[in-house]
Design a protein around this motif. Structure first.
Motif, PDB file in Angstrom:
ATOM      1  N   PHE A 475      62.313  68.190  48.527  1.00  0.00           N
ATOM      2  CA  PHE A 475      62.294  66.732  48.384  1.00  0.00           C
ATOM      3  C   PHE A 475      63.180  66.088  49.445  1.00  0.00           C
ATOM      4  N   GLY A 476      64.375  66.657  49.644  1.00  0.00           N
ATOM      5  CA  GLY A 476      65.295  66.096  50.626  1.00  0.00           C
ATOM      6  C   GLY A 476      64.711  66.079  52.029  1.00  0.00           C
ATOM      7  N   SER A 477      64.061  67.174  52.424  1.00  0.00           N
ATOM      8  CA  SER A 477      63.465  67.248  53.762  1.00  0.00           C
ATOM      9  C   SER A 477      62.359  66.212  53.929  1.00  0.00           C
ATOM     10  N   LYS A 478      61.519  66.077  52.899  1.00  0.00           N
ATOM     11  CA  LYS A 478      60.412  65.120  53.008  1.00  0.00           C
ATOM     12  C   LYS A 478      60.922  63.686  52.981  1.00  0.00           C
ATOM     13  N   LEU A 479      61.997  63.442  52.259  1.00  0.00           N
ATOM     14  CA  LEU A 479      62.554  62.104  52.215  1.00  0.00           C
ATOM     15  C   LEU A 479      63.109  61.695  53.584  1.00  0.00           C
ATOM     16  N   GLU A 480      63.731  62.655  54.301  1.00  0.00           N
ATOM     17  CA  GLU A 480      64.228  62.354  55.650  1.00  0.00           C
ATOM     18  C   GLU A 480      63.079  61.994  56.582  1.00  0.00           C
ATOM     19  N   GLN A 481      61.949  62.690  56.439  1.00  0.00           N
ATOM     20  CA  GLN A 481      60.771  62.353  57.246  1.00  0.00           C
ATOM     21  C   GLN A 481      60.285  60.951  56.909  1.00  0.00           C
ATOM     22  N   MET A 482      60.307  60.599  55.605  1.00  0.00           N
ATOM     23  CA  MET A 482      59.868  59.271  55.194  1.00  0.00           C
ATOM     24  C   MET A 482      60.781  58.198  55.780  1.00  0.00           C
ATOM     25  N   LYS A 483      62.095  58.466  55.809  1.00  0.00           N
ATOM     26  CA  LYS A 483      63.028  57.504  56.405  1.00  0.00           C
ATOM     27  C   LYS A 483      62.710  57.275  57.879  1.00  0.00           C
ATOM     28  N   THR A 489      58.100  52.507  61.801  1.00  0.00           N
ATOM     29  CA  THR A 489      57.095  51.499  61.454  1.00  0.00           C
ATOM     30  C   THR A 489      57.711  50.114  61.311  1.00  0.00           C
ATOM     31  N   TYR A 490      58.905  50.066  60.706  1.00  0.00           N
ATOM     32  CA  TYR A 490      59.591  48.799  60.467  1.00  0.00           C
ATOM     33  C   TYR A 490      61.009  48.887  61.027  1.00  0.00           C
ATOM     34  N   PRO A 491      61.177  48.782  62.335  1.00  0.00           N
ATOM     35  CA  PRO A 491      62.471  49.039  62.979  1.00  0.00           C
ATOM     36  C   PRO A 491      63.594  48.116  62.534  1.00  0.00           C
ATOM     37  N   LEU A 492      63.300  46.960  61.975  1.00  0.00           N
ATOM     38  CA  LEU A 492      64.346  46.038  61.552  1.00  0.00           C
ATOM     39  C   LEU A 492      64.891  46.354  60.162  1.00  0.00           C
ATOM     40  N   SER A 493      64.252  47.272  59.450  1.00  0.00           N
ATOM     41  CA  SER A 493      64.619  47.526  58.052  1.00  0.00           C
ATOM     42  C   SER A 493      65.012  48.975  57.833  1.00  0.00           C
ATOM     43  N   ASP A 494      65.938  49.180  56.902  1.00  0.00           N
ATOM     44  CA  ASP A 494      66.367  50.522  56.513  1.00  0.00           C
ATOM     45  C   ASP A 494      65.892  50.821  55.100  1.00  0.00           C
ATOM     46  N   LEU A 495      65.445  52.051  54.895  1.00  0.00           N
ATOM     47  CA  LEU A 495      64.974  52.471  53.578  1.00  0.00           C
ATOM     48  C   LEU A 495      66.179  52.870  52.734  1.00  0.00           C
ATOM     49  N   ASN A 527      73.733  57.386  47.484  1.00  0.00           N
ATOM     50  CA  ASN A 527      74.464  58.622  47.192  1.00  0.00           C
ATOM     51  C   ASN A 527      73.592  59.839  47.458  1.00  0.00           C
ATOM     52  N   SER A 528      72.826  59.790  48.537  1.00  0.00           N
ATOM     53  CA  SER A 528      71.896  60.859  48.880  1.00  0.00           C
ATOM     54  C   SER A 528      70.924  61.055  47.723  1.00  0.00           C
ATOM     55  N   LEU A 529      70.747  62.295  47.251  1.00  0.00           N
ATOM     56  CA  LEU A 529      69.789  62.554  46.172  1.00  0.00           C
ATOM     57  C   LEU A 529      70.423  62.517  44.790  1.00  0.00           C
TER      58      LEU A 529
END
Length: 641
Positions: A475-483, A489-495, A527-529
């Motif tokens: 899950f952690g690895s895939k979440l980093e890819q999503m970030k 895609t949206y350079p002005l915003s942080d997930l 707080n990370s995951l």
């Protein structure tokens, strides 16, 4: 607050049948009336003879009420009354109107009196393909290109309604032309006529004076709904105890409610005193179960119903009326047992442990090829992959290119296999689930407080369980890819927050949509995951008929536990038992996506609408299409479309 309900239809068939570029659209057939109502002459023994009814496949004039009755079929929408379809041929200098005889060769009328296209092709000799006909009839608001105008003439209480299909992009001048043509062809003595708007795009502001001059006033479907004291949402009959609260309701109860709860468990039938959206959880579940559902807004009849509260009754919901009669405890118990006579059904689940983004799911050759992914990712996550395909709404799709921005959410699916790994990694939890399943699928399942206590213990065991290391790592690895995808895609915003959404294999499937059965949670990424071994809890607050639930702390680990635990909500368990779904084969995937508000502060992008799409028309069996219930906020008003 204002609540507006509008039915919207789109050209469609089942996803498996054809890619979207080749969708077929045939606005629906209606049922021919029975012999008793089809021929008024048979009811006039001893009276003066009536004119002969229209006997051919179509007519160009309707001179009397008898003419209308002789060719009218029975409408299958929310408002069930006599309907005559008309087709206006607008190819020449003067428009020609044709009325389709819905009772031609009844009880098995041919397609050319059920569908406008078939009438045009079979009776008028029109040589156009279906797609070309649809484009020239429904999908243009340019009168010079609108070669045909299709609609219905429906008998309401006190007037005849001239109306067009909800998907028809009909301009005001086209409405005026069609209404004038129909009005000039119908000369029923004393009849009143109204144009009935079936959608927000069907306006008449610039032609209202001309319509009035033609003797036609205007109204909307919503205004007609308001005047109807009784609506049969789902016909059928039920035996049960009449109750006025959904709290602890069972399959032996028939509920009389003022509001529509989202977490309604299995009940024998439902009566509401407020208008229901056809796509509401209550109506969807009633259709799945085959249980009656009705709206009653006649205060006197509601008061009469209340005399039965707490007593066993037999409720029959028909299209035009309903009835209630006294029943017995034995009858109620006998009918409550009937679903238990069916065999249990097993779900097949893919063993895949590969987490996939929706864009990765959408890399399949065709959109149809994403459908089998439901075996691994459940209904919700796999359908997000379907939507992300370039043939639908994904990057590279025609609509996405035209609008110039991404249309589908970023995110990924956590496969169902991780749910079963989670349960096996926590023996105490596994044991509680096995014991409950054995009882629930026995001849004497737990009931009442005993069942609720067992399910509460299972859910608490989920909240205190340990998330396996393999799940945390993947899950952690895939979440980093999503970030990374979100930043690109949206350079002005942080997930900074994600939504963890339930995606069970026992939802979004044929004859079992699972609407409202499971829970979804937001999870902060600050707080990370979170702690894989930490103890979580769920906090709820009531907001009217809606109960909001949040996991505390709001970490990814607690969100995963909360979604998994929701597979064992009482309402979910009872719906699966009613449908005879083997609980041991039910599993939960998780659909992870961006929260709606993550671009709000940085880009001023806010959510203004959300929708539910159902791949059939719920108000009647004779229409092909998708039904969309759209909720959007406009100022202080909430609109339902």
């Amino acid at each position: 607050m204002r609540f507006v309900t509008i039915l919207v239809l789109f050209a469609s068939i089942a996803v498996q049948a054809a890619p979207p570029s080749r969708l077929r659209f045939r606005p629906g057939g209606t049922r021919p009336k029975t012999t008793e109502t089809a021929n008024p002459n048979e009811r006039r023994n001893g009276m003066a003879p009536m004119p002969e009814p229209i006997s051919g496949p179509g007519a160009s004039q309707i001179a009397t009420s008898s003419d209308f009755s002789s060719i009218a079929s029975h409408g299958e929408g929310v408002i069930k009354s006599d309907v005559v379809k008309f087709l206006i041929d607008n190819r020449g200098q003067m428009p020609k109107v044709y009325f389709l005889n819905g009772n031609y060769q009844a009880p098995n009328p041919p397609d050319f009196v059920k569908y406008h296209y078939d009438f045009a092709a079979g009776i008028l000799g029109v040589r156009m393909g279906l797609e070309a006909f649809n484009q020239a009839t429904y999908f243009t608001n340019d009168l010079s290109k609108k070669k045909f105008i299709a609609g219905t003439l429906q008998r309401y209480s006190g007037f005849f309604g001239i109306q067009f299909y909800p998907q028809d992009a009909i301009a005001e001048q086209s409405v005026l032309l069609a209404v004038r043509a129909v009005r000039s062809a119908v000369s029923i003595p004393g009849a009143k006529f109204k144009f009935v708007s079936y959608g927000i795009q069907q306006t008449v502001k610039t032609v209202e004076a001309e319509l009035s001059a033609a003797g036609v006033s205007t109204t909307t479907l919503e205004e007609i709904y308001k005047a109807i004291p009784y609506i049969a949402m789902n016909q059928g009959e039920a035996w049960g105890y009449l109750r006025t609260s959904s709290v602890n309701a069972t399959s032996k109860d028939i509920l009389l409610l003022n509001e529509l709860p989202l977490d309604l468990s299995v009940v024998a039938g439902v009566i509401t005193t407020v208008i229901q959206d056809a796509g509401s959880h209550v109506n969807l579940k009633s259709k799945e179960r085959g249980t009656p559902d009705m709206v009653l807004r006649d205060e006197k009849r509601v008061a009469d119903l209340r005399k039965w509260i707490g007593r066993p009754i037999h409720l029959i919901v028909r299209g035009d009326n309903f009835s209630v009669e006294e029943s017995t405890e034995a009858e109620v118990s006998e009918h409550a047992r009937k679903p238990n006579l069916k065999h249990w059904l097993n779900f097949e689940t893919s063993p895949s442990s590969v987490l996939s983004s929706y864009d990765e799911m959408a890399s399949a050759a065709t959109a149809r090829d994403t459908i089998p992914l439901g075996l691994a990712f459940g209904g919700k996550a796999s359908r997000l992959g379907f939507l992300a395909h370039k043939d639908i709404l994904g990057v590279g799709s025609s609509l996405q290119r035209r609008l110039g921005h991404r249309l589908t959410p970023l995110g990924f699916g956590l496969p169902i296999s991780y749910y079963f790994d989670f349960v096996r990694a926590n023996p105490a939890l596994d044991q509680k689930i096995r014991a409950f399943i054995a009882a629930e699928m026995s001849a004497s399942p737990l009931e009442g407080l005993a069942k609720q206590k067992a399910l509460d213990e299972i859910q608490q065991a989920f909240y205190s369980a340990t998330v396996p290391a393999a799940l945390v790592s993947a899950f952690g690895s895939k979440l980093e890819q999503m970030k990374s995808d979100a930043k690109r895609t949206y350079p002005l915003s942080d997930l900074r927050k994600v939504k963890l959404r339930s995606s069970a294999n026992s939802e979004d499937i044929e004859d079992f949509d699972g609407a409202g059965l499971h829970d979804s949670f937001s999870a902060s990424l600050k707080n990370s995951l979170g702690d894989a071994r930490g103890v979580c809890r769920v906090e709820t607050r009531d907001e009217g008929v809606i109960t909001k639930s949040e996991m505390v702390p709001d970490t990814v680990m607690c969100g995963i536990k909360g979604v998994y635990a929701s597979l064992w909500n009482r309402r979910a368990v009872e719906e699966r038992s009613f449908a005879r779904i083997n609980h041991a084969s039910a599993g939960m995937a998780i659909a992870v996506n961006q929260t709606y508000g993550f671009r709000e502060k940085t880009e001023g992008i806010t959510e203004i609408a959300n929708a539910v799409v159902v791949t059939r028309i719920l108000a009647g069996s004779g229409l092909y299409g998708y039904q969309i219930s759209l909720r959007f906020v406009k100022g202080d008003d909430i609109w339902l479309c």
